[in-house]
Design a protein around this motif. Structure first.
Motif, PDB file in Angstrom:
ATOM      1  N   MET A 152       0.838  -1.198   0.000  1.00  0.00           N
ATOM      2  CA  MET A 152       0.000   0.000   0.000  1.00  0.00           C
ATOM      3  C   MET A 152       0.874   1.249   0.000  1.00  0.00           C
ATOM      4  N   ASP A 153       1.109   1.754  -1.192  1.00  0.00           N
ATOM      5  CA  ASP A 153       1.912   2.956  -1.391  1.00  0.00           C
ATOM      6  C   ASP A 153       1.226   3.780  -2.471  1.00  0.00           C
ATOM      7  N   LYS A 154       0.996   5.037  -2.201  1.00  0.00           N
ATOM      8  CA  LYS A 154       0.265   5.870  -3.155  1.00  0.00           C
ATOM      9  C   LYS A 154       1.025   6.071  -4.453  1.00  0.00           C
ATOM     10  N   GLU A 155       2.336   5.802  -4.437  1.00  0.00           N
ATOM     11  CA  GLU A 155       3.132   5.891  -5.660  1.00  0.00           C
ATOM     12  C   GLU A 155       3.143   4.570  -6.427  1.00  0.00           C
ATOM     13  N   GLY A 156       2.515   3.537  -5.864  1.00  0.00           N
ATOM     14  CA  GLY A 156       2.469   2.251  -6.529  1.00  0.00           C
ATOM     15  C   GLY A 156       3.619   1.339  -6.112  1.00  0.00           C
ATOM     16  N   TYR A 157       3.530   0.088  -6.511  1.00  0.00           N
ATOM     17  CA  TYR A 157       4.535  -0.909  -6.159  1.00  0.00           C
ATOM     18  C   TYR A 157       5.418  -1.310  -7.347  1.00  0.00           C
ATOM     19  N   GLU A 158       5.047  -0.888  -8.555  1.00  0.00           N
ATOM     20  CA  GLU A 158       5.723  -1.370  -9.757  1.00  0.00           C
ATOM     21  C   GLU A 158       7.209  -0.998  -9.792  1.00  0.00           C
ATOM     22  N   THR A 159       7.533   0.249  -9.479  1.00  0.00           N
ATOM     23  CA  THR A 159       8.936   0.682  -9.513  1.00  0.00           C
ATOM     24  C   THR A 159       9.770  -0.114  -8.529  1.00  0.00           C
ATOM     25  N   ALA A 160       9.231  -0.350  -7.338  1.00  0.00           N
ATOM     26  CA  ALA A 160       9.961  -1.107  -6.321  1.00  0.00           C
ATOM     27  C   ALA A 160      10.279  -2.514  -6.816  1.00  0.00           C
ATOM     28  N   LEU A 161       9.310  -3.186  -7.399  1.00  0.00           N
ATOM     29  CA  LEU A 161       9.537  -4.553  -7.855  1.00  0.00           C
ATOM     30  C   LEU A 161      10.480  -4.593  -9.059  1.00  0.00           C
ATOM     31  N   ARG A 162      10.485  -3.553  -9.857  1.00  0.00           N
ATOM     32  CA  ARG A 162      11.428  -3.519 -10.995  1.00  0.00           C
ATOM     33  C   ARG A 162      12.870  -3.430 -10.505  1.00  0.00           C
ATOM     34  N   TYR A 163      13.094  -2.748  -9.387  1.00  0.00           N
ATOM     35  CA  TYR A 163      14.454  -2.712  -8.815  1.00  0.00           C
ATOM     36  C   TYR A 163      14.924  -4.132  -8.505  1.00  0.00           C
ATOM     37  N   LEU A 164      14.026  -4.953  -7.971  1.00  0.00           N
ATOM     38  CA  LEU A 164      14.394  -6.329  -7.636  1.00  0.00           C
ATOM     39  C   LEU A 164      14.637  -7.155  -8.888  1.00  0.00           C
ATOM     40  N   LEU A 165      13.864  -6.911  -9.932  1.00  0.00           N
ATOM     41  CA  LEU A 165      14.062  -7.634 -11.182  1.00  0.00           C
ATOM     42  C   LEU A 165      15.447  -7.370 -11.762  1.00  0.00           C
ATOM     43  N   ALA A 166      15.920  -6.144 -11.619  1.00  0.00           N
ATOM     44  CA  ALA A 166      17.228  -5.787 -12.157  1.00  0.00           C
ATOM     45  C   ALA A 166      18.358  -6.525 -11.455  1.00  0.00           C
ATOM     46  N   ARG A 167      18.086  -7.047 -10.251  1.00  0.00           N
ATOM     47  CA  ARG A 167      19.118  -7.746  -9.484  1.00  0.00           C
ATOM     48  C   ARG A 167      19.185  -9.242  -9.804  1.00  0.00           C
ATOM     49  N   SER A 168      18.272  -9.725 -10.619  1.00  0.00           N
ATOM     50  CA  SER A 168      18.244 -11.153 -10.997  1.00  0.00           C
ATOM     51  C   SER A 168      18.163 -12.069  -9.783  1.00  0.00           C
ATOM     52  N   MET A 169      17.393 -11.649  -8.771  1.00  0.00           N
ATOM     53  CA  MET A 169      17.175 -12.478  -7.597  1.00  0.00           C
ATOM     54  C   MET A 169      16.011 -13.437  -7.834  1.00  0.00           C
ATOM     55  N   ASP A 170      15.913 -14.431  -6.989  1.00  0.00           N
ATOM     56  CA  ASP A 170      14.759 -15.318  -6.964  1.00  0.00           C
ATOM     57  C   ASP A 170      13.761 -14.670  -6.001  1.00  0.00           C
ATOM     58  N   VAL A 171      12.739 -13.991  -6.537  1.00  0.00           N
ATOM     59  CA  VAL A 171      11.896 -13.091  -5.746  1.00  0.00           C
ATOM     60  C   VAL A 171      10.542 -13.714  -5.442  1.00  0.00           C
ATOM     61  N   TYR A 172      10.150 -13.595  -4.170  1.00  0.00           N
ATOM     62  CA  TYR A 172       8.810 -13.971  -3.717  1.00  0.00           C
ATOM     63  C   TYR A 172       8.180 -12.736  -3.079  1.00  0.00           C
ATOM     64  N   VAL A 173       6.989 -12.363  -3.542  1.00  0.00           N
ATOM     65  CA  VAL A 173       6.282 -11.209  -3.006  1.00  0.00           C
ATOM     66  C   VAL A 173       5.082 -11.716  -2.211  1.00  0.00           C
ATOM     67  N   VAL A 174       5.081 -11.432  -0.915  1.00  0.00           N
ATOM     68  CA  VAL A 174       3.983 -11.838  -0.041  1.00  0.00           C
ATOM     69  C   VAL A 174       3.216 -10.579   0.349  1.00  0.00           C
ATOM     70  N   GLN A 175       2.038 -10.404  -0.245  1.00  0.00           N
ATOM     71  CA  GLN A 175       1.202  -9.252   0.097  1.00  0.00           C
ATOM     72  C   GLN A 175       0.337  -9.627   1.292  1.00  0.00           C
ATOM     73  N   THR A 176       0.596  -8.973   2.413  1.00  0.00           N
ATOM     74  CA  THR A 176      -0.078  -9.300   3.666  1.00  0.00           C
ATOM     75  C   THR A 176      -1.202  -8.309   3.929  1.00  0.00           C
ATOM     76  N   LEU A 177      -2.416  -8.830   4.065  1.00  0.00           N
ATOM     77  CA  LEU A 177      -3.574  -8.002   4.374  1.00  0.00           C
ATOM     78  C   LEU A 177      -4.304  -8.595   5.573  1.00  0.00           C
ATOM     79  N   SER A 178      -4.980  -7.726   6.309  1.00  0.00           N
ATOM     80  CA  SER A 178      -5.738  -8.181   7.472  1.00  0.00           C
ATOM     81  C   SER A 178      -7.165  -8.529   7.061  1.00  0.00           C
ATOM     82  N   VAL A 179      -7.811  -9.342   7.893  1.00  0.00           N
ATOM     83  CA  VAL A 179      -9.207  -9.696   7.647  1.00  0.00           C
ATOM     84  C   VAL A 179     -10.067  -8.442   7.652  1.00  0.00           C
ATOM     85  N   GLU A 180      -9.726  -7.494   8.515  1.00  0.00           N
ATOM     86  CA  GLU A 180     -10.503  -6.258   8.612  1.00  0.00           C
ATOM     87  C   GLU A 180     -10.443  -5.449   7.319  1.00  0.00           C
ATOM     88  N   GLU A 181      -9.349  -5.591   6.552  1.00  0.00           N
ATOM     89  CA  GLU A 181      -9.240  -4.890   5.273  1.00  0.00           C
ATOM     90  C   GLU A 181      -9.964  -5.646   4.155  1.00  0.00           C
TER      91      GLU A 181
END
Length: 293
Positions: A186-215
């Motif tokens: 949850m970032d008003k600027e979006g998450y795409e730029t952040a994940l592209r930084y990780l792609l440039a590193r050629s890592m084995d990436v797992y993204v766990v989006q954690t949300l609460s039941v209340e949300e």
């Protein structure tokens, strides 16, 4: 009181697992994880033809006596793995029961423990960490309580944009390995730029989006004033059935967009609710995805 990060029953179950990577990374030190590469150990893997310069100690003389050709014996190499856990400790993660941040800590502790018992190098950082202050590296079973204490000391309230936090993480950690990012995205600027930084590193990436039941399933009604916990912006709403239906549709589009973005770029995505036991994520989802076995 929040539940402990690692229960004795969970520890006993995690003992049987090890981390695996979908990519081949060269470890720095010997470990207990089997490498796809061939090296030196006591466990035989394969043969290959001898070429000048090979170590004569590994020639299979029995094969030479039968076939009059020189073959080299190859063995499975055991090496360590660099395993990164990057946690979002922003104010929005301090929500839910248990809070999303506490749930993220539990998941990080479970995955980190698996790495420790196999002598992999485990590093746990937060998005708001200073680029000049990398977190310590934990290695070996004896580091478990030091790792748990490090996690318990993480407090919510960091005010780092997602993209800036990931960029600083990449600057602090030039190596390759497995990365698990645990965030509500949850970032008003979006998450795409952040994940592209990780792609440039050629890592084995797992993204766990954690949300609460209340949300995911908000139980609100009437006239309300909503306050953004990170920037203080306010919005006055009337929580009616049509509005809640539109909210759920928007949230579904948000999570599905993150899932699609990741899958198209070779990253694994998981939507994790804070009411799902951590062991279910580890033994079900991560095992199917190949992170643990």
């Amino acid at each position: 009181m929040p539940s402990p990060l690692l229960s004795p029953d969970l520890l006993a179950q995690l003992e049987r697992l090890e981390l695996t990577s979908r990519k081949v990374f060269r470890g720095r030190m010997k470990g207990e994880r089997r490498s796809p590469r061939k090296g030196q150990s006591v466990e035989f893997a394969d043969f290959r033809s001898y070429v000048p310069g090979d170590d004569l100690r590994f020639i299979d003389w029995n094969s030479y006596a039968r076939l009059d050709r020189l073959f080299l014996k190859l063995f499975l190499e055991e090496e360590d793995l660099h395993f990164y856990l990057l946690l979002d400790a922003s104010r929005s993660m301090d929500f839910g029961e248990p809070t999303k941040l506490h749930y993220a800590k539990q998941l990080a502790a479970a995955l980190g423990f698996i790495g420790l018992i196999r002598s992999d190098r485990v590093r746990i950082e937060t998005l708001g960490q200073s680029p000049r202050q990398p977190a310590p590296v934990f290695r070996g079973r004896h580091s478990m309580w030091r790792m748990v204490n490090w996690l318990e000391a993480i407090e919510p309230g960091e005010n780092a944009p997602l993209a800036a936090g990931v960029k600083n993480f990449c600057l602090r950690n030039p190596g390759k390995g497995i990365l698990v990012l645990i965030s509500d995205l949850m970032d008003k600027e979006g998450y795409e730029t952040a994940l592209r930084y990780l792609l440039a590193r050629s890592m084995d990436v797992y993204v766990v989006q954690t949300l609460s039941v209340e949300e995911i399933e908000p139980e609100i009604k009437g006239d309300l004033r909503l306050v953004d916990c990170e920037d203080g912006n306010e919005a006055e709403i009337t929580a009616s059935a049509p509005l809640l239906a539109r909210y759920r549709k928007t949230l579904e589009a948000f999570t599905e967009g993150a899932r699609t973005f990741c899958s198209r770029r070779g990253m694994s995505y998981l939507l994790a609710r804070n009411d799902v036991p951590v062991e279910k994520l580890v033994f079900s989802y991560f095992r199917r995805r190949g992170l643990v076995r």
